[in-house]
Write an enzyme that holds these catalytic residues in place. Structure first.
Site, PDB file in Angstrom:
ATOM      1  N   THR A 125       0.876  -1.178   0.000  1.00  8.59           N
ATOM      2  CA  THR A 125       0.000   0.000   0.000  1.00  8.59           C
ATOM      3  C   THR A 125       0.909   1.222   0.000  1.00  8.59           C
ATOM      4  OG1 THR A 125      -0.041   0.325   2.393  1.00  8.59           O
ATOM      5  CG2 THR A 125      -1.652  -1.230   1.496  1.00  8.59           C
ATOM      6  N   ASP A 126       0.318   2.408  -0.091  1.00 11.00           N
ATOM      7  CA  ASP A 126       1.139   3.618  -0.081  1.00 11.00           C
ATOM      8  C   ASP A 126       1.925   3.754   1.222  1.00 11.00           C
ATOM      9  OD1 ASP A 126       0.298   4.150  -2.566  1.00 11.00           O
ATOM     10  OD2 ASP A 126      -1.160   5.706  -2.010  1.00 11.00           O
ATOM     11  N   CYS A 127       1.277   3.393   2.310  1.00  9.27           N
ATOM     12  CA  CYS A 127       1.991   3.542   3.592  1.00  9.27           C
ATOM     13  C   CYS A 127       2.784   2.306   3.994  1.00  9.27           C
ATOM     14  CB  CYS A 127       1.027   3.972   4.693  1.00  9.27           C
ATOM     15  SG  CYS A 127      -0.480   3.012   4.757  1.00  9.27           S
ATOM     16  N   TYR A 128       2.451   1.151   3.393  1.00 11.27           N
ATOM     17  CA  TYR A 128       3.218  -0.083   3.656  1.00 11.27           C
ATOM     18  C   TYR A 128       3.671  -0.645   2.308  1.00 11.27           C
ATOM     19  CZ  TYR A 128       1.230  -0.150   8.405  1.00 11.27           C
ATOM     20  OH  TYR A 128       0.871   0.139   9.687  1.00 11.27           O
ATOM     21  N   PRO A 129       4.721  -0.084   1.712  1.00 17.46           N
ATOM     22  CA  PRO A 129       5.065  -0.448   0.337  1.00 17.46           C
ATOM     23  C   PRO A 129       5.654  -1.854   0.171  1.00 17.46           C
ATOM     24  CG  PRO A 129       6.660   1.108   1.226  1.00 17.46           C
ATOM     25  CD  PRO A 129       5.591   0.976   2.257  1.00 17.46           C
TER      26      PRO A 129
END
Ligand code: SF4
Ligand code: SF4
Lengths: 136, 388
Positions: free
Chosen positions: B128-132
């Site tokens: 995800t954007d915060c957990y790449p």
């Protein structure tokens, strides 16, 4: 050279009538120690612990096989990992040789390896996996 | 006679508490009577050590750089549940290793962690954007984890049925190997030492009760699943699977002497959990409960070759008979095997006693009682219309 071996003898209904033990003693000078004996209409099985010199042992073995008796060396044995054993007792009621008993005072499960005929039933029944099969 | 939690704890602190195991107290009550025994003894300790499938542990791995929101996670190739926050997971005891390793599962991961071993962790994610991050692989151990606590939804069953097999073939069940034609009988309870046998109506055991769990200290956190109060009682103890406990406790501080992975042939993985509950002798009635003996406690005998939940009770046998090595069933002698360990249960009760005598363990008053009644519903296949 004197050796110490364990054998399982399987008899047919006919061969179960033969005086095998007497022959072993008289003809071959072998002193067998009977660990287990079972006879029924289908034949029988005998577990012998034998100590004798190697040569007479081989001769005795040849004689027994000539009589149509299946003779198999118990070349495996089981051992117990004392730490892994939790003393539950799952092995007690399934061992055909009654190699396990419960100490009446402590309720700990006592294992007597001398009685074991290496059938491997306890290896399956022991869920903490304390019982292990080893080759002699 | 009345005694309070505060009085007991003061005596524990000053080293004056009189603590006895549930086994020791039997002969005291037999020789002195309940009144005298209750006046003398402050706490009775209990113990049990057996297969408790409904067990597992919450683990928090900490964040990697770059971070990952774990979608799937494996520990030594055993899948763990991670449908919770990014780096939290729950490793269930009965989960099996993927691939051929039928003899290794979640219980073994828990045992290995407690033993201080390094465990291989592997995780995947969509990113995800915060957990790449999409993949990670690393070894972890109890020291590297942030939190690691056992949370077991159902442990310490109050009594349990005895297994037999009337069919002509050997059965491999969670009650162990059952020989054909009633060749043996297996049972699984510490009987007179078992926690819920000694406080059969949970008068002192409740939410927040501090307990011995796996060699460390834990707590009763809820009633266990399938909490059942409907079985008839004999000598004040229900005959059959009844009350259960949900328990919680830190994995750090546990000891593999009291947590042991099990591999049950043709059934799967389970875990032996050691639990000990202290029972405060607040009055004579509670002492009367603690004096229960194996000969007073009965278990139903169930035929496991009947593959339906409507299995009927075939007989009732006492734990004294079961523990003698054989029981009389249908006019024959049937050899018995226990699946839970009485010697370990005794060791647990003794360890808990030692903790209290040495002032390391104080009693807690429950913050709420366990339910006074409970019933187990079956799962019937239903349509939405039937339920809404
Ligand atoms: S089944 Fe295994 S753990 Fe249980 S008493 Fe026998 S050897 Fe020990
Ligand atoms: S292998 Fe195990 S079950 Fe078989 S005889 Fe030996 S001890 Fe008994």
């Amino acid at each position: 050279m004197s050796v110490h071996r364990k054998y399982l003898l399987a008899f047919t209904p006919e061969s179960a009538k033969l005086p095998v033990i007497a022959v072993l003693v008289q003809k071959f000078g072998i002193i067998p120690n009977i660990m287990q004996a079972k006879v029924n209409e289908k034949g029988g099985r005998l577990v012998l612990d034998i100590e004798g010199d190697k040569e007479s042992l081989e001769k005795a073995r040849a004689y027994i096989q000539e009589q149509g008796i299946d003779m198999r060396e118990l070349d495996k044995h089981v051992s117990r990992d004392e730490w892994r054993c939790i003393h539950c007792g799952a092995c007690v009621s399934i061992c055909p040789a009654e190699a396990f008993h419960i100490d009446p005072g402590s309720y700990e499960v006592v294992f007597t390896p001398e009685k074991c005929i290496a059938c491997e039933a306890c290896i399956i029944a022991c869920s903490p996996k304390a019982m292990k099969l080893e080759l002699w | 006679m009345k005694r309070t939690y505060e009085e007991i704890n003061e005596k524990i602190r000053s080293g004056d508490a009189v603590v006895m195991t549930a086994e020791e107290v039997i002969s005291l009550v037999e020789s002195q009577g309940v009144e005298k025994a209750a006046a003398e003894v402050d706490v009775v300790t209990t113990g049990t050590f057996g297969a408790m499938c409904s067990s597992g542990a919450f683990l928090n791995f900490g964040h990697s750089d770059p971070p990952i929101k774990m979608g799937k996670v494996w520990l030594n190739d055993v899948p763990a549940y991670t449908g919770i926050a990014a780096v939290d997971c729950y490793i269930g005891a009965t989960e099996m290793m993927e691939g051929d390793g039928q003899d290794y599962g979640g219980a073994h991961v828990i045992e290995d962690l407690i033993a201080g071993k390094a465990v291989k962790m592997r995780a995947q994610s969509d990113g995800t954007d915060c957990y790449p991050r999409k993949e990670i692989e690393s070894f972890v151990s109890l020291d590297t984890l942030n939190e690691a606590y056992m949370f077991n939804p159902r442990n310490a069953y109050q009594n349990y049925a005895v297994g037999v097999n009337s069919s002509n073939k050997t059965l491999y069940t969670y009650m162990g190997k059952l020989l054909p034609r009633f060749g043996n009988a297996t049972y699984s309870s510490a009987g007179q030492l078992s926690p819920l046998m000694n406080d059969p109506h949970c008068e002192t055991i409740g939410l927040g009760t501090r307990i011995f769990l796996g060699g460390g200290q834990g707590y009763v956190s809820w009633q266990g699943t399938q909490y059942n109060t409907t079985h008839p009682e004999k000598n004040g103890v229900p005959v059959g699977n009844s009350r259960t406990l949900a328990v919680i406790g830190d994995l750090k501080g546990m000891n593999t002497d009291y947590i042991r992975a099990l591999s049950v042939h043709n059934y799967g993985i389970s875990i032996a959990v050691g639990i000990g509950v202290p029972i405060p002798i607040l009055n004579e009635d509670i002492m009367r409960g603690c004096a229960v003996r194996d000969e007073d406690i009965f278990a139903p005998v169930i035929d496991y070759s009947v593959q339906s939940r409507r299995r009927k009770t075939m007989a009732e046998v006492s734990y004294a008979e079961l523990r003698s090595g054989s029981v009389e069933l249908f006019d024959r002698k049937v050899k018995t095997s226990s699946l839970s360990s009485y010697p370990k249960a005794k060791a647990i009760a003794n360890e808990l006693k030692r903790w209290m005598v040495e002032g390391e363990f104080e009693m807690t008053r429950p913050v709420a009682p366990l339910p006074s009644s409970g019933k187990v519903k079956p799962l019937n296949i239903s349509t939405r219309e039937e339920l809404e």
